[in-house]
Design a protein around this motif. Structure first.
Motif, PDB file in Angstrom:
ATOM      1  N   GLY A 188       0.768  -1.240   0.000  1.00 14.00           N
ATOM      2  CA  GLY A 188       0.000   0.000   0.000  1.00 14.00           C
ATOM      3  C   GLY A 188       0.795   1.284   0.000  1.00 14.00           C
ATOM      4  O   GLY A 188       0.266   2.350  -0.339  1.00 14.00           O
ATOM      5  N   PRO A 219       1.219   6.958  -0.227  1.00  5.97           N
ATOM      6  CA  PRO A 219       0.310   5.859  -0.555  1.00  5.97           C
ATOM      7  C   PRO A 219       0.399   5.530  -2.047  1.00  5.97           C
ATOM      8  O   PRO A 219       0.516   6.429  -2.880  1.00  5.97           O
ATOM      9  N   LYS A 229      -2.100   4.252  -3.618  1.00  4.55           N
ATOM     10  CA  LYS A 229      -3.411   4.677  -4.103  1.00  4.55           C
ATOM     11  C   LYS A 229      -3.443   6.202  -4.129  1.00  4.55           C
ATOM     12  O   LYS A 229      -3.208   6.865  -3.119  1.00  4.55           O
ATOM     13  N   ILE A 280      -8.619  11.494   1.199  1.00  3.11           N
ATOM     14  CA  ILE A 280      -8.757  10.155   1.778  1.00  3.11           C
ATOM     15  C   ILE A 280      -9.946  10.203   2.726  1.00  3.11           C
ATOM     16  O   ILE A 280      -9.886  10.830   3.776  1.00  3.11           O
ATOM     17  N   ASP A 304     -11.787   7.293   3.623  1.00  2.19           N
ATOM     18  CA  ASP A 304     -11.967   6.022   4.319  1.00  2.19           C
ATOM     19  C   ASP A 304     -11.103   6.020   5.578  1.00  2.19           C
ATOM     20  O   ASP A 304      -9.885   6.210   5.508  1.00  2.19           O
ATOM     21  N   GLU A 325      -8.135   3.570   5.542  1.00  2.00           N
ATOM     22  CA  GLU A 325      -7.015   4.031   4.716  1.00  2.00           C
ATOM     23  C   GLU A 325      -6.242   5.146   5.418  1.00  2.00           C
ATOM     24  O   GLU A 325      -5.010   5.167   5.400  1.00  2.00           O
ATOM     25  N   GLN A 345      -4.238   3.632   8.265  1.00  2.00           N
ATOM     26  CA  GLN A 345      -3.110   2.842   7.768  1.00  2.00           C
ATOM     27  C   GLN A 345      -1.979   3.742   7.283  1.00  2.00           C
ATOM     28  O   GLN A 345      -0.804   3.440   7.487  1.00  2.00           O
TER      29      GLN A 345
END
Length: 112
Positions: A26, A45, A47, A55, A57, A60, A63
Motif C-alpha cells: 500500500g 500511498p 493509491k 482520503i 476512508d 485508509e 493505515q
C-alpha cells in the motif's frame, strides 16, 4: 491515479529512480531529495489522492499514519510527522504524502 502521473506516481512505477527506504503493497517511503532535516523521508500511498482530505476512508487514513509511524520508528527514536495539504498549506506535489523529519542533535533547528 491523477489525470497526469505525478512525480510520486512515476517513482512508484520505477520510471524515476529514488532512494526507497520502505515499501509494502500500500505504501512506499523514500528519502526527500531536498531534505529539511538530517533525516527527511516521505511516506506515499500507492493509491492516489491529491490531498490528505481526499482520503475519506477511515481505515485508509489510519493505515497511512500507522505506516508513517512505523517507518519513522525504523529511522529515529524522536521525529516529527508533517502533512501539507493544498497550495496555500505548502503542498508542492499533489499526491498525498507524509513527511518524516528527524535526526537533529538538539531538536529541530527551525519550524518546518
Amino acid at each position: 491515479m491523477a489525470a497526469s502521473p505525478t512525480l510520486f506516481d512515476r517513482i512508484i512505477a520505477r520510471e524515476i529512480p529514488s532512494d526507497i527506504v520502505y515499501e509494502d503493497d500500500g505504501y512506499i517511503a523514500i528519502r526527500d531529495i531536498a531534505p529539511k532535516a538530517p533525516i527527511h523521508l516521505l511516506v506515499i500511498p500507492r493509491k492516489f489522492s491529491a490531498r490528505l482530505d481526499g482520503i475519506t476512508d477511515a481505515t485508509e487514513m489510519g493505515q497511512l499514519w500507522l505506516t508513517a509511524v512505523k517507518v519513522a520508528g525504523q529511522h529515529a527514536a524522536d521525529y516529527r510527522l508533517l502533512v501539507n495539504s493544498g497550495e496555500k498549506g505548502g503542498q508542492v506535489i499533489f499526491h498525498t504524502h507524509i513527511h518524516i523529519l528527524a535526526g537533529w542533535e538538539n531538536g529541530p533547528d527551525s519550524d518546518v
